[in-house]
Design a protein around this motif. Structure first.
Motif, PDB file in Angstrom:
ATOM      1  N   ARG A   1       0.830  -8.793 -12.534  1.00 26.41           N
ATOM      2  CA  ARG A   1      -0.010  -7.903 -13.353  1.00 26.41           C
ATOM      3  C   ARG A   1      -1.003  -8.716 -14.181  1.00 26.41           C
TER       4      ARG A   1
ATOM      5  N   THR B   1      -1.700  -2.733  -8.659  1.00 27.87           N
ATOM      6  CA  THR B   1      -2.575  -2.442  -7.523  1.00 27.87           C
ATOM      7  C   THR B   1      -1.914  -3.023  -6.264  1.00 27.87           C
TER       8      THR B   1
ATOM      9  N   GLU C   1      -3.057  -5.221  -4.241  1.00 23.70           N
ATOM     10  CA  GLU C   1      -3.258  -6.676  -4.231  1.00 23.70           C
ATOM     11  C   GLU C   1      -2.273  -7.381  -5.169  1.00 23.70           C
ATOM     12  N   GLN C   2      -2.084  -6.805  -6.356  1.00 24.76           N
ATOM     13  CA  GLN C   2      -1.118  -7.389  -7.298  1.00 24.76           C
ATOM     14  C   GLN C   2       0.297  -7.317  -6.723  1.00 24.76           C
TER      15      GLN C   2
ATOM     16  N   ASN D   1       2.900  -0.077 -12.120  1.00 25.05           N
ATOM     17  CA  ASN D   1       1.691   0.534 -11.569  1.00 25.05           C
ATOM     18  C   ASN D   1       0.705  -0.521 -11.073  1.00 25.05           C
TER      19      ASN D   1
ATOM     20  N   CYS E   1       2.555   1.541  -3.613  1.00 22.68           N
ATOM     21  CA  CYS E   1       1.604   1.885  -4.678  1.00 22.68           C
ATOM     22  C   CYS E   1       1.134   3.331  -4.570  1.00 22.68           C
TER      23      CYS E   1
ATOM     24  N   GLU F   1       0.835  -1.215   0.000  1.00 27.70           N
ATOM     25  CA  GLU F   1       0.000   0.000   0.000  1.00 27.70           C
ATOM     26  C   GLU F   1       0.862   1.254   0.000  1.00 27.70           C
TER      27      GLU F   1
END
Length: 474
Positions: free
Chosen positions: A227, A178, A180-181, A176, A19, A16
């Motif tokens: 991704r 997320t 979660e990714q 880029n 990102c 988190e």
């Protein structure tokens, strides 16, 4: 029911943060440091491209078939970003001349940044994207390096084990991902890259400089897989049978080994006023193992000050911390038979520095390493562990070198902070000297100067094609 909610796993906290971080959140000092580390790293890569192991890898990947939108330094070989990340990361690392940070564990964050570069190139991204992911790589790698109680190196594991957790975070930010990714990318990468310390123990091989770049490669591949929706374990750091749990079984001086999970994610930087870890990383002014720098600095100061000649010397007593004596002064290090062993040998580095008046990549050419004339000098080097110094590490890297001459005189110099440490940093001009020494014969001195200008203004580059044009030998 809130009190029963599970704690947030650390991979989520890290993902988190990474990102959410943007270029605008970086401090001017961190941006400048990232450019200087790229300047230093590409210089190391130009020199590294000439090493035998780099040539073997390039030949191998050419034979495997290359085409793609990522470029290998020097050769200009075009391939996929995963292979390019590995080839370029290995070139940065090949001479053991790139950056260094040593707390509970050692690390070389620049081993990982070639992954970010390869993905920036293949995705058509900018210099600002590269700087952001570079600063993220340094932040997480260095924090991991601080978090062990003690470090994993102390009980037989290599720090590339930790690099596998940092590399996908930097690579994932380029793509880029997320949060979660990103969590999956960390899980994918770290699942496969636990690395035993055998690669730096005893007789050294080409794998010594390969395990960290391999972690960088895994970071790039794991981010690409994540991704596309591939999943990896979110609990890989602090959950069931993850990093912390596996090492808790290890006894060290009667205590279970642990990690400080809170410190790992405390005060993660997120504004231009924050302190970024990249500012705490050091560079190498000599192409040798990190703990050799302070004793070599001390010896060179003594020799210069007292105009000591090699044939005047009766003994060189080198007092260092215990792990330096163990890594750099074991019996095998008195008869190095390869560059990899020589640059991890205090007797060799001290003998070559005394006789040649310098320790540069030239001192690690095979004919110099195998030169029998250095053996009598190496045998005059006595490496001693100093308990008093042990207590000052890792804040300082204390070393005392005492040279006794044939006429019975002794000269002693103590150095706590080697040149290149953030407390005595290398300037852009000093890096330029190192850069030209490494790259001048590879791409030409004129191209070295152009590369310096490109790298030191890389934040203005919309794409990085120009960087690869300049790193390619004509």
């Amino acid at each position: 029911m809130a009190e029963h909610s599970p704690k947030r796993l650390l991979s989520h906290v890290i993902a988190e943060w990474a990102c959410a971080l943007k270029y605008e959140d970086l401090s001017p000092a961190a941006i400048e440091a990232a450019k200087l580390f790229w300047f230093d790293s590409i210089g190391c890569a130009l020199g590294g491209s000439q090493q035998d192991d780099a040539r073997i890898l390039l030949k191998h990947y050419r034979a495997m078939g290359g085409n793609g939108n990522a470029t290998a330094f020097v050769s200009g070989f075009k391939t996929n970003p995963v292979d390019a990340a590995f080839l370029n990361g290995h070139m940065i690392r090949a001479m053991d001349y790139n950056d260094i940070y040593w707390k509970a564990d050692p690390c070389h964050p620049s081993d990982l940044i070639a992954a970010a570069l390869a993905l920036c190139e293949s995705e058509g991204l900018s210099g600002k994207d590269l700087i952001l992911s570079t600063i993220i790589a340094y932040e997480i790698e260095m924090r991991l390096c601080e978090s062990g109680r003690p470090g994993v190196r102390e009980y037989g594991w290599h720090h590339a084990t930790l690099s596998a957790f940092a590399a996908p975070v930097a690579a994932g930010r380029v793509l880029n991902l997320t949060p979660e990714q990103m969590v999956s990318a960390i899980g994918i990468s770290a699942s496969r890259t636990f690395c035993p310390g055998a690669v730096t123990a005893g007789k050294l091989t080409n794998m010594k400089n390969t395990v960290d770049p391999w972690a960088g490669r895994m970071g790039a591949e794991s981010a690409l897989l994540a991704r596309d929706g591939f999943s990896g374990p979110e609990h890989i750091i602090d959950g069931k049978e993850g990093l912390f749990a596996v090492f808790k079984h290890v006894q060290y001086k009667g205590q279970p080994a642990t990690f400080d999970g809170k410190a790992l994610v405390a005060d993660l930087p997120n504004s231009p006023k924050s302190h970024y870890r990249i500012l705490d990383c050091g560079m190498k002014s000599f192409p040798i193992e990190a703990l050799s720098h302070a004793p070599l600095t001390a010896m060179m100061k003594t020799v210069k000050e007292h105009k000591i000649q090699a044939n005047d010397v009766k003994e060189i007593k080198v007092e260092v911390i215990a792990r330096a004596a163990d890594i750099l002064g074991d019996p095998h290090k008195y008869r190095p038979d390869s560059k990899e062993t020589a640059d991890h040998s205090l007797p060799y580095c001290m003998a070559a520095g005394l006789v040649d008046g310098m320790v540069t990549p030239l001192q690690f050419k095979e004919e110099r390493v195998l030169d029998k004339a250095l053996i009598p000098i190496m045998d005059k080097v006595k490496v001693v562990a100093n308990e008093e110094f042990e207590a000052l590490f890792p804040k300082f890297q204390p070393s005392r070198v005492t040279i006794t001459t044939n006429d019975g005189k002794s000269h002693s110099t103590r150095v706590d902070v080697p040149k290149g440490d953030p407390r005595d940093p290398m300037t852009e001009d000093e890096i330029a000297v190192k850069f030209t020494a490494l790259g001048g014969d590879v791409i030409g001195e004129d191209q070295c100067k152009k590369l310096q200008r490109f790298i030191m203004s890389i934040e203005t580059a919309d794409k990085l094609d120009g960087l690869f044009e300049l790193t390619t030998a004509r």
